[in-house]
Design a protein around this motif. Structure first.
Motif, PDB file in Angstrom:
ATOM      1  N   ALA A   1       0.894  -1.174   0.073  1.00 35.50           N
ATOM      2  CA  ALA A   1      -0.084  -0.028  -0.174  1.00 35.50           C
ATOM      3  C   ALA A   1       0.921   1.254   0.065  1.00 35.50           C
TER       4      ALA A   1
ATOM      5  N   SER B   1      -4.318   7.479  -2.126  1.00 36.42           N
ATOM      6  CA  SER B   1      -3.792   6.130  -1.762  1.00 36.42           C
ATOM      7  C   SER B   1      -4.093   5.089  -2.632  1.00 36.42           C
TER       8      SER B   1
ATOM      9  N   LEU C   1      -3.672   0.611  -3.140  1.00 34.15           N
ATOM     10  CA  LEU C   1      -3.284  -0.785  -2.511  1.00 34.15           C
ATOM     11  C   LEU C   1      -2.978  -1.668  -3.693  1.00 34.15           C
TER      12      LEU C   1
ATOM     13  N   LYS D   1      -6.500  -5.715  -1.729  1.00 37.93           N
ATOM     14  CA  LYS D   1      -7.690  -4.479  -1.979  1.00 37.93           C
ATOM     15  C   LYS D   1      -8.822  -5.290  -1.220  1.00 37.93           C
TER      16      LYS D   1
ATOM     17  N   ARG E   1      -9.527  -5.516   1.859  1.00 39.32           N
ATOM     18  CA  ARG E   1      -9.070  -5.989   3.223  1.00 39.32           C
ATOM     19  C   ARG E   1      -8.203  -4.916   4.027  1.00 39.32           C
TER      20      ARG E   1
ATOM     21  N   THR F   1      -6.298  -0.878   4.779  1.00 35.67           N
ATOM     22  CA  THR F   1      -6.419   0.348   4.638  1.00 35.67           C
ATOM     23  C   THR F   1      -5.191   1.030   5.002  1.00 35.67           C
TER      24      THR F   1
ATOM     25  N   ALA G   1      -3.333   4.571   6.088  1.00 38.17           N
ATOM     26  CA  ALA G   1      -3.817   6.031   6.599  1.00 38.17           C
ATOM     27  C   ALA G   1      -2.463   6.762   7.023  1.00 38.17           C
TER      28      ALA G   1
ATOM     29  N   GLN H   1      -4.022  -0.770   8.589  1.00 38.56           N
ATOM     30  CA  GLN H   1      -5.363  -1.463   9.101  1.00 38.56           C
ATOM     31  C   GLN H   1      -5.629  -2.959   8.224  1.00 38.56           C
TER      32      GLN H   1
END
Length: 120
Positions: free
Chosen positions: A48, A57, A59, A64, A66, A68, A70, A81
């Motif tokens: 990511a 952002s 991935l 993808k 699943r 995240t 940040a 995450q």
């Protein structure tokens, strides 16, 4: 730029986990920041990335839906995450920064890895 990853551990299939990367130094010199992973005997895999200035952002295909990514610019923390973890997510996860490329293809700063192990 210095990167310090943390938060890895051993979890069960389907669990969630958050890993973090503390960023210090000249964050203004970094355009993209993100995560790679590498399992024993496998090539390093892009996971990511996020644009430090504007938060856009991207991935990797295998995560993808699943994972995240940040970032908290005020605290200088990058996070990942990870939900619905699978055994194939088992790897050493590295945070990285690239001064010019959002996709981290020329990442010039690397943190140490944090191990994530997913057991069935």
């Amino acid at each position: 730029v210095q990167l310090q990853a943390s938060g890895g551990g051993s979890v069960q299939v389907g669990d969630s986990l958050i890993i973090s990367c503390a960023v210090s130094g000249r964050t203004s010199s970094s355009y993209g920041m993100g995560w790679f992973r590498q399992a024993p005997g496998s090539d390093r895999e892009f996971v990511a990335t996020i644009s430090w200035p504007d938060g856009s952002s991207a991935l990797g295909e295998s995560v993808k839906g699943r994972f995240t990514i940040a970032r908290d610019n005020a605290k200088n923390v990058l996070s990942l995450q990870m939900n619905n973890l699978k055994p194939e997510d088992t790897a050493n996860y590295y945070c990285a920064a690239d001064s010019f490329d959002f996709l981290l293809r020329g990442a010039d700063y690397w943190g140490q890895g944090t191990q994530v192990t997913v057991s069935s």
